[in-house]
Write a protein that holds these residues in place. Structure first.
Motif, PDB file in Angstrom:
ATOM      1  N   MET A   2     -74.825  21.323 -20.531  1.00 17.50           N
ATOM      2  CA  MET A   2     -74.106  21.773 -19.350  1.00 17.50           C
ATOM      3  C   MET A   2     -73.700  23.242 -19.456  1.00 17.50           C
ATOM      4  O   MET A   2     -73.476  23.884 -18.444  1.00 17.50           O
ATOM      5  CB  MET A   2     -72.845  20.925 -19.148  1.00 17.50           C
ATOM      6  N   GLN A   3     -73.601  23.758 -20.677  1.00 17.89           N
ATOM      7  CA  GLN A   3     -73.145  25.141 -20.824  1.00 17.89           C
ATOM      8  C   GLN A   3     -74.170  26.143 -20.289  1.00 17.89           C
ATOM      9  O   GLN A   3     -73.796  27.213 -19.843  1.00 17.89           O
ATOM     10  CB  GLN A   3     -72.845  25.450 -22.280  1.00 17.89           C
ATOM     11  N   PHE A   4     -75.439  25.777 -20.326  1.00 22.18           N
ATOM     12  CA  PHE A   4     -76.456  26.707 -19.832  1.00 22.18           C
ATOM     13  C   PHE A   4     -76.583  26.638 -18.313  1.00 22.18           C
ATOM     14  O   PHE A   4     -77.188  27.503 -17.694  1.00 22.18           O
ATOM     15  CB  PHE A   4     -77.815  26.419 -20.471  1.00 22.18           C
ATOM     16  N   LEU A   5     -76.010  25.608 -17.709  1.00 23.98           N
ATOM     17  CA  LEU A   5     -76.171  25.422 -16.267  1.00 23.98           C
ATOM     18  C   LEU A   5     -75.424  26.484 -15.462  1.00 23.98           C
ATOM     19  O   LEU A   5     -75.926  26.971 -14.453  1.00 23.98           O
ATOM     20  CB  LEU A   5     -75.688  24.015 -15.886  1.00 23.98           C
ATOM     21  N   VAL A   6     -74.242  26.878 -15.919  1.00 19.00           N
ATOM     22  CA  VAL A   6     -73.439  27.851 -15.176  1.00 19.00           C
ATOM     23  C   VAL A   6     -74.130  29.220 -15.099  1.00 19.00           C
ATOM     24  O   VAL A   6     -74.259  29.776 -14.006  1.00 19.00           O
ATOM     25  CB  VAL A   6     -72.017  27.947 -15.771  1.00 19.00           C
ATOM     26  N   PRO A   7     -74.611  29.794 -16.208  1.00 21.82           N
ATOM     27  CA  PRO A   7     -75.318  31.078 -16.076  1.00 21.82           C
ATOM     28  C   PRO A   7     -76.599  30.979 -15.250  1.00 21.82           C
ATOM     29  O   PRO A   7     -76.938  31.917 -14.520  1.00 21.82           O
ATOM     30  CB  PRO A   7     -75.644  31.468 -17.514  1.00 21.82           C
TER      31      PRO A   7
END
Length: 39
Positions: A1-6
């Motif tokens: 999920m951390q890569f989804l925001v950028p």
């Protein structure tokens, strides 16, 4: 999920710049046609 925001932020920036560029091209084309066509 951390890569989804950028990824979403980058997609938002890319889509926004594309829409602005396409609007500018249309406005430029209308301005050129307005100068070429007699009133």
């Amino acid at each position: 999920m951390q890569f989804l925001v950028p990824v979403l932020a980058g997609a938002n920036i890319a889509c926004g710049s594309y829409l602005v560029q396409s609007y500018r091209m249309g406005a430029t084309g209308r301005g050129v046609l307005r100068r070429l066509l007699p009133e």
